[in-house]
Design a protein around this motif. Structure first.
Motif, PDB file in Angstrom:
ATOM      1  N   LEU A   8     -14.056  32.060 -37.143  1.00  0.00           N
ATOM      2  CA  LEU A   8     -12.871  31.763 -36.346  1.00  0.00           C
ATOM      3  C   LEU A   8     -11.797  32.831 -36.505  1.00  0.00           C
ATOM      4  CD1 LEU A   8     -12.110  29.290 -34.608  1.00  0.00           C
ATOM      5  CD2 LEU A   8     -11.179  28.233 -36.673  1.00  0.00           C
ATOM      6  N   SER A   9     -11.760  33.472 -37.657  1.00  0.00           N
ATOM      7  CA  SER A   9     -10.654  34.364 -38.008  1.00  0.00           C
ATOM      8  C   SER A   9     -10.970  35.822 -37.663  1.00  0.00           C
ATOM      9  CB  SER A   9     -10.377  34.236 -39.509  1.00  0.00           C
ATOM     10  OG  SER A   9      -9.770  35.395 -39.997  1.00  0.00           O
ATOM     11  N   MET A  12     -11.271  37.887 -40.816  1.00  0.00           N
ATOM     12  CA  MET A  12     -12.542  37.723 -41.535  1.00  0.00           C
ATOM     13  C   MET A  12     -13.669  38.464 -40.817  1.00  0.00           C
ATOM     14  SD  MET A  12     -12.154  36.175 -44.353  1.00  0.00           S
ATOM     15  CE  MET A  12     -13.450  35.168 -45.029  1.00  0.00           C
ATOM     16  N   MET A  30     -17.495  27.108 -34.879  1.00  0.00           N
ATOM     17  CA  MET A  30     -18.703  26.300 -35.100  1.00  0.00           C
ATOM     18  C   MET A  30     -18.708  25.052 -34.225  1.00  0.00           C
ATOM     19  SD  MET A  30     -18.992  26.295 -39.216  1.00  0.00           S
ATOM     20  CE  MET A  30     -17.293  25.808 -39.504  1.00  0.00           C
ATOM     21  N   TRP A  46     -21.720  28.757 -44.749  1.00  0.00           N
ATOM     22  CA  TRP A  46     -21.433  29.019 -46.165  1.00  0.00           C
ATOM     23  C   TRP A  46     -19.954  28.857 -46.476  1.00  0.00           C
ATOM     24  CZ3 TRP A  46     -24.984  28.254 -49.270  1.00  0.00           C
ATOM     25  CH2 TRP A  46     -24.970  28.773 -50.581  1.00  0.00           C
ATOM     26  N   TYR A  47     -19.614  27.785 -47.144  1.00  0.00           N
ATOM     27  CA  TYR A  47     -18.237  27.515 -47.566  1.00  0.00           C
ATOM     28  C   TYR A  47     -17.253  27.598 -46.398  1.00  0.00           C
ATOM     29  CZ  TYR A  47     -20.094  27.338 -52.195  1.00  0.00           C
ATOM     30  OH  TYR A  47     -20.828  26.951 -53.279  1.00  0.00           O
ATOM     31  N   SER A  48     -17.657  27.088 -45.266  1.00  0.00           N
ATOM     32  CA  SER A  48     -16.808  27.137 -44.074  1.00  0.00           C
ATOM     33  C   SER A  48     -16.484  25.761 -43.511  1.00  0.00           C
ATOM     34  CB  SER A  48     -17.455  28.013 -42.995  1.00  0.00           C
ATOM     35  OG  SER A  48     -18.812  27.701 -42.841  1.00  0.00           O
ATOM     36  N   HIS A  50     -15.507  23.090 -44.983  1.00  0.00           N
ATOM     37  CA  HIS A  50     -14.455  22.314 -45.644  1.00  0.00           C
ATOM     38  C   HIS A  50     -13.100  22.454 -44.953  1.00  0.00           C
ATOM     39  CE1 HIS A  50     -14.113  26.207 -47.843  1.00  0.00           C
ATOM     40  NE2 HIS A  50     -12.827  25.923 -47.862  1.00  0.00           N
ATOM     41  N   HIS A  51     -12.968  23.416 -44.040  1.00  0.00           N
ATOM     42  CA  HIS A  51     -11.721  23.529 -43.282  1.00  0.00           C
ATOM     43  C   HIS A  51     -11.701  22.602 -42.066  1.00  0.00           C
ATOM     44  CE1 HIS A  51     -10.410  26.841 -45.699  1.00  0.00           C
ATOM     45  NE2 HIS A  51     -11.464  27.576 -45.386  1.00  0.00           N
TER      46      HIS A  51
END
Ligand SMILES: C[S@@+](CC[C@H](N)C(=O)[O-])C[C@H]1O[C@@H](n2cnc3c(N)ncnc32)[C@H](O)[C@@H]1O
Length: 145
Positions: A8-9, A12, A30, A46-48, A50-51
């Motif tokens: 999204l960023s 990033m 996503m 991967w660790y995404s 949780h936002h």
């Protein structure tokens, strides 16, 4: 095999392009992947997630199910727990974001409800840079609906 990343960023995406100049990275969400049905052989999330507010997770996992080819795998990894975090400091600087940590069994249920069959789970003790419990799930889209 074609490998690419979505985030999204824009910052990033820029960092990813810098780190892996031979791979393709695009901005996107996503919750609405710009891909055809059954297009992907595998997804690494991967660790995404949780936002994502928990009420939107069914949309994310429905997108993963839609875009995975039958027999394709999702490898999901993230922090687990039962709380909402709103940190104001992190990575040595002021930050502002939200995280929603869910129990691992809830994630398994959400994947199951999306039609993705969990075939392996790994629960990890707190440790590393973020001292929280985390976990990985491997889930598969069935060959036949
Ligand atoms: C903790 S970082 C992890 C980044 C990377 N996956 C890694 O493992 O290094 C979380 C990332 O999730 C991204 N993200 C959050 N919600 C997203 C969404 N709906 N679609 C795509 N990316 C999202 C954020 O922009 C952020 O880059």
């Amino acid at each position: 095999m074609s490998v690419f990343g979505v985030d999204l960023s824009p910052k990033m995406v820029g960092l990813a392009r810098h780190a892996y100049p031979n791979l393709r990275f695009t901005e996107g969400s996503m919750t609405a992947l710009e891909m055809r049905d059954d297009e992907l052989g595998g997804i690494l999330a991967w660790y995404s997630t949780h936002h994502t507010p928990p009420q939107w997770l069914p949309d994310v996992f429905a997108e993963f199910h839609r875009t995975l080819a039958p027999g394709g795998y999702l490898l999901w990894g993230d922090y687990v727990g039962n709380e909402r975090l709103q940190p104001t400091h992190g990575y040595g600087r002021p930050v502002s974001y939200e995280s929603y940590l869910l129990p691992l069994d809830r994630m398994v249920d959400l994947l199951d409800q999306a039609g993705l069959v969990v075939t392996a789970r790994l629960e990890q003790e707190p440790g590393g840079r973020v001292n929280r419990p985390h976990a990985c799930l491997l889930a598969r889209k069935p060959e036949t609906p």
